[in-house]
Design an enzyme around this catalytic site. Structure first.
Site, PDB file in Angstrom:
ATOM      1  N   SER A  99      17.270  53.126 -19.470  1.00 20.74           N
ATOM      2  CA  SER A  99      16.454  53.473 -18.295  1.00 20.74           C
ATOM      3  C   SER A  99      15.137  52.711 -18.367  1.00 20.74           C
ATOM      4  O   SER A  99      14.426  52.793 -19.360  1.00 20.74           O
ATOM      5  CB  SER A  99      16.119  54.968 -18.290  1.00 20.74           C
ATOM      6  OG  SER A  99      17.272  55.735 -18.192  1.00 20.74           O
ATOM      7  N   GLU A 145       9.388  52.832 -18.864  1.00 21.64           N
ATOM      8  CA  GLU A 145       9.766  53.472 -20.123  1.00 21.64           C
ATOM      9  C   GLU A 145       9.623  52.532 -21.337  1.00 21.64           C
ATOM     10  O   GLU A 145       8.939  52.876 -22.282  1.00 21.64           O
ATOM     11  CB  GLU A 145      11.184  54.023 -20.001  1.00 21.64           C
ATOM     12  CG  GLU A 145      11.338  55.282 -20.807  1.00 21.64           C
ATOM     13  CD  GLU A 145      12.725  55.876 -20.704  1.00 21.64           C
ATOM     14  OE1 GLU A 145      12.835  56.910 -20.065  1.00 21.64           O
ATOM     15  OE2 GLU A 145      13.666  55.314 -21.270  1.00 21.64           O
ATOM     16  N   ARG A 165       9.995  62.431 -22.375  1.00 20.19           N
ATOM     17  CA  ARG A 165       9.816  61.031 -22.798  1.00 20.19           C
ATOM     18  C   ARG A 165       8.431  60.752 -23.401  1.00 20.19           C
ATOM     19  O   ARG A 165       7.864  59.688 -23.209  1.00 20.19           O
ATOM     20  CB  ARG A 165      10.038  60.075 -21.613  1.00 20.19           C
ATOM     21  CG  ARG A 165      11.452  60.062 -21.045  1.00 20.19           C
ATOM     22  CD  ARG A 165      12.416  59.473 -22.067  1.00 20.19           C
ATOM     23  NE  ARG A 165      13.669  59.049 -21.488  1.00 20.19           N
ATOM     24  CZ  ARG A 165      14.740  59.831 -21.333  1.00 20.19           C
ATOM     25  NH1 ARG A 165      14.706  61.088 -21.704  1.00 20.19           N
ATOM     26  NH2 ARG A 165      15.855  59.341 -20.832  1.00 20.19           N
TER      27      ARG A 165
HETATM   28  N1  EPU Z   1      21.227  58.332  -9.227  1.00 17.27           N
HETATM   29  C1  EPU Z   1      21.206  57.451  -8.170  1.00 17.27           C
HETATM   30  N2  EPU Z   1      21.510  56.140  -8.387  1.00 17.27           N
HETATM   31  C2  EPU Z   1      21.876  55.676  -9.613  1.00 17.27           C
HETATM   32  C3  EPU Z   1      21.941  56.593 -10.685  1.00 17.27           C
HETATM   33  C4  EPU Z   1      21.592  57.914 -10.470  1.00 17.27           C
HETATM   34  O1  EPU Z   1      20.881  57.797  -7.047  1.00 17.27           O
HETATM   35  O2  EPU Z   1      22.101  54.462  -9.739  1.00 17.27           O
HETATM   36  C5  EPU Z   1      20.807  59.747  -9.014  1.00 17.27           C
HETATM   37  C6  EPU Z   1      21.931  60.658  -8.785  1.00 17.27           C
HETATM   38  O3  EPU Z   1      21.579  61.466  -7.700  1.00 17.27           O
HETATM   39  C7  EPU Z   1      22.027  61.505 -10.014  1.00 17.27           C
HETATM   40  C8  EPU Z   1      20.619  61.466 -10.559  1.00 17.27           C
HETATM   41  O4  EPU Z   1      20.112  60.225 -10.134  1.00 17.27           O
HETATM   42  O5  EPU Z   1      22.411  62.801  -9.724  1.00 17.27           O
HETATM   43  C9  EPU Z   1      20.553  61.570 -12.073  1.00 17.27           C
HETATM   44  O6  EPU Z   1      21.330  60.511 -12.579  1.00 17.27           O
HETATM   45  P1  EPU Z   1      21.817  60.492 -14.090  1.00 17.27           P
HETATM   46  O7  EPU Z   1      22.423  61.755 -14.436  1.00 17.27           O
HETATM   47  O8  EPU Z   1      22.583  59.228 -14.298  1.00 17.27           O
HETATM   48  O9  EPU Z   1      20.466  60.463 -14.886  1.00 17.27           O
HETATM   49  P2  EPU Z   1      19.215  59.513 -14.774  1.00 17.27           P
HETATM   50  O10 EPU Z   1      18.070  60.302 -14.231  1.00 17.27           O
HETATM   51  O11 EPU Z   1      19.530  58.262 -14.085  1.00 17.27           O
HETATM   52  C10 EPU Z   1      18.469  60.252 -17.196  1.00 17.27           C
HETATM   53  C11 EPU Z   1      17.890  59.575 -18.401  1.00 17.27           C
HETATM   54  C12 EPU Z   1      18.984  58.819 -19.139  1.00 17.27           C
HETATM   55  C13 EPU Z   1      20.050  59.820 -19.570  1.00 17.27           C
HETATM   56  C14 EPU Z   1      20.594  60.507 -18.284  1.00 17.27           C
HETATM   57  C15 EPU Z   1      21.596  61.599 -18.593  1.00 17.27           C
HETATM   58  C16 EPU Z   1      15.603  59.118 -17.783  1.00 17.27           C
HETATM   59  C17 EPU Z   1      14.591  58.097 -17.375  1.00 17.27           C
HETATM   60  N3  EPU Z   1      16.836  58.672 -17.969  1.00 17.27           N
HETATM   61  O12 EPU Z   1      18.957  59.211 -16.329  1.00 17.27           O
HETATM   62  O13 EPU Z   1      18.413  58.236 -20.304  1.00 17.27           O
HETATM   63  O14 EPU Z   1      21.097  59.180 -20.269  1.00 17.27           O
HETATM   64  O15 EPU Z   1      19.497  61.124 -17.585  1.00 17.27           O
HETATM   65  O16 EPU Z   1      20.953  62.741 -19.025  1.00 17.27           O
HETATM   66  O17 EPU Z   1      15.247  60.288 -17.912  1.00 17.27           O
HETATM   67  C18 EPU Z   1      17.531  56.203 -21.246  1.00 17.27           C
HETATM   68  O18 EPU Z   1      16.474  56.795 -21.414  1.00 17.27           O
HETATM   69  O19 EPU Z   1      17.670  55.000 -21.565  1.00 17.27           O
HETATM   70  C19 EPU Z   1      18.642  56.893 -20.593  1.00 17.27           C
HETATM   71  C20 EPU Z   1      19.766  56.264 -20.319  1.00 17.27           C
END
Ligand code: EPU
Length: 360
Positions: free
Chosen positions: A257, A356, A183
Site C-alpha cells: 500500500s 506509507e 500504521r
Molecule cells: N478498494 C477499491 N479499489 C481497490 C482496492 C480496494 O475501491 O483497488 C476498496 C474496496 O471498497 C474495499 C476497500 O477498498 O472494500 C478495502 O480494500 P482492501 O480490503 O483491499 O484493503 P485496503 O484498504 O486496500 C488495507 C491495508 C493493506 C491490507 C488490507 C487488508 C492500508 C493502507 N492497507 O488495504 O495493507 O493488506 O487492508 O486488511 O491500510 C500494506 O500496508 O502494504 C497492505 C497491503
C-alpha cells in the site's frame, strides 16, 4: 566503484571480530521499489556485538545511520544516502513463557516475517495468521504497527527490545510505551531513527481464533466449505486473498500500500458520503470516518492497472493502492507519478493522502 572494507572490532585493544563494510552500494537493491542512487556505506549485522560495532564505526566517522530489513517500506532518493546503512539480520526464535492458554515467543528482528508466521501456525499457535505473507522482517512490524485482515501487531505485541543509538544501551519497551496506532508508533514519529530494534516478544494463543473475521476471510471459508476456524485455515485464506490482490515484491517492484487509508472528520465524511453514495467508509467510535484510499484514487481518475507512460510507473492490476515501478528510470519518476495522484485526489475530495513508505 563498489568497495569492500574490513573493520577490526576491538574489546580492550584485542581484535575480536572483523566487520565487512561495503562502499558505494547501488541502493535499488535495498528497496523492493528498486529505485535510488548510491549508498555510501552498508553492512550486515547478525548479532548484538556486530550491531554495537556498526554503530561505533558510524559514530567515529560521524555518519548518519539507517537501519533496514528487506527494504519493503523504503524508497531511496536519486541523490543517494551519505551514511551507513545497517541491514538487520539478527536471528532468534525462543519460547520464553508458556501457560495453559498462551505461549510467549521472542523473535530476532532480522528474521523473515512470513517464515515466523508459518512457523507459529505450524506449532498450532494463533495470533499472527492474519498477517501472513506480509513482506519484510520481524523488526519492521512494530515500526508502523503492521496490520491486515482485522489484526494489527499491537494486538499481540508484548515488548520490543532495541538499541538506543544516543545512549548506547539496549532497552526494553512495553508495547504500551510505543504509541501504536493505525500504521504508526514512536519509531516512526518522535523517536524516528533513534533505536535499532533487536527483538520483539509476542503473546500467541493455543486457543483457536473466534469469528467474526474480516469479510474476505469469511467469504473464503464459505466458498471452500470450511467450518473450522483455526490459524492454519486462516493463514491459507489470507495467502489466497493477498495473492489475488497484491503483487509479489520479488517479481514486481512495489512497496505494498502506497498510501494510508485517510481518516477524516465527521463533517467531511458526511459530505463525501452524500456526494458519492457508494463510497466505502467506516465510522470510528470518536465520530471520525475512515475512507478507502484505493477507492479515492480510482475515483480521481487512476483505475486499477493504470499505466503512466510519462514516468514508467503504474498501478497494480488488482489494487489501485499499490504503485508499481514497471520501468521508471528514477525515484523522481515515482515522485512525479505520486504527485499526480495526490493532486487529483485533493482536487476531487479535499483530502491529502498520506504516504506509507518512507523516502530517504
Ligand atoms: N478498494 C477499491 N479499489 C481497490 C482496492 C480496494 O475501491 O483497488 C476498496 C474496496 O471498497 C474495499 C476497500 O477498498 O472494500 C478495502 O480494500 P482492501 O480490503 O483491499 O484493503 P485496503 O484498504 O486496500 C488495507 C491495508 C493493506 C491490507 C488490507 C487488508 C492500508 C493502507 N492497507 O488495504 O495493507 O493488506 O487492508 O486488511 O491500510 C500494506 O500496508 O502494504 C497492505 C497491503
Amino acid at each position: 566503484m563498489l568497495t569492500l572494507y574490513f573493520y577490526l572490532c576491538k574489546r580492550k585493544r584485542v581484535i575480536i571480530a572483523i566487520m565487512y563494510i561495503l562502499e558505494n552500494v547501488p541502493l535499488s537493491g535495498l528497496s523492493t521499489m528498486r529505485l535510488g542512487g548510491i549508498g555510501k556505506f552498508q553492512c550486515i549485522i547478525e548479532n548484538k556485538d556486530e550491531l554495537k560495532d556498526a554503530v561505533n564505526w558510524a559514530r567515529e566517522k560521524q555518519l548518519s545511520i539507517k537501519v533496514i530489513g528487506d527494504g519493503s517500506n523504503v524508497i531511496w532518493s536519486d541523490s543517494g544516502y551519505d551514511g551507513l546503512i545497517i541491514v538487520n539480520r539478527l536471528p532468534g526464535f525462543e519460547i520464553t513463557e508458556n501457560d495453559d492458554d498462551n505461549v510467549y515467543v521472542t523473535i530476532g528482528a532480522g528474521e523473515n516475517w512470513d517464515y515466523i508466521v508459518e512457523k507459529t501456525v505450524d506449532m498450532g499457535l494463533s495470533g499472527i495468521e492474519q498477517l501472513s505473507l506480509i513482506p519484510g522482517t520481524v523488526g519492521a512490524t512494530p515500526v508502523q504497527n503492521v496490520g491486515a485482515y482485522g489484526r494489527e501487531i499491537s494486538d499481540v505485541l508484548m515488548t520490543v527490545e532495541a538499541y538506543d543509538i544516543n545512549n548506547l544501551e539496549f532497552i526494553t519497551f512495553m508495547s504500551s510505551d510505543l504509541e501504536l496506532g493505525y500504521r504508526t508508533s514512536i519509531f516512526k514519529t518522535k523517536d524516528k531513527d533513534r533505536y535499532i530494534i533487536s527483538s520483539i516478544t509476542l503473546r500467541l494463543s493455543r486457543i483457536n481464533p473466534m469469528p467474526p473475521f474480516y469479510s474476505a476471510i469469511e467469504s473464503y471459508f464459505k466458498d471452500n466449505d470450511l467450518v473450522e476456524y483455526n490459524a492454519d485455515n486462516i493463514r491459507k485464506a489470507v495467502i489466497e486473498i493477498r495473492n489475488s490482490k497484491l503483487p509479489n515484491p520479488k517479481i514486481t517492484a512495489n512497496n505494498g500500500s502506497f498510501f494510508q487509508n485517510p481518516i477524516v472528520d465527521q463533517e467531511l465524511g458526511n459530505t463525501l458520503v452524500k456526494r458519492f453514495g457508494n463510497i466505502p467508509h467506516w465510522r470510528l467510535e470518536n465520530g471520525e470516518v475512515k475512507l478507502s484510499a484505493a477507492w479515492l484514487i480510482e475515483k480521481a481518475g487512476f483505475p486499477k492497472g493504470y499505466k503512466d507512460p510519462e514516468t514508467g510507473m503504474s498501478l497494480w492490476k488488482n489494487q489501485a493502492l499499490v504503485l508499481v515501478n514497471e520501468n521508471a528510470k528514477s525515484t523522481q519518476d515515482l515522485i512525479d507519478f505520486r504527485n499526480k495522484i495526490l493532486i487529483s485526489v485533493k482536487e476531487l475530495t479535499g483530502i491529502n493522502l498520506k504516504q506509507e513508505p518512507e523516502i530517504i
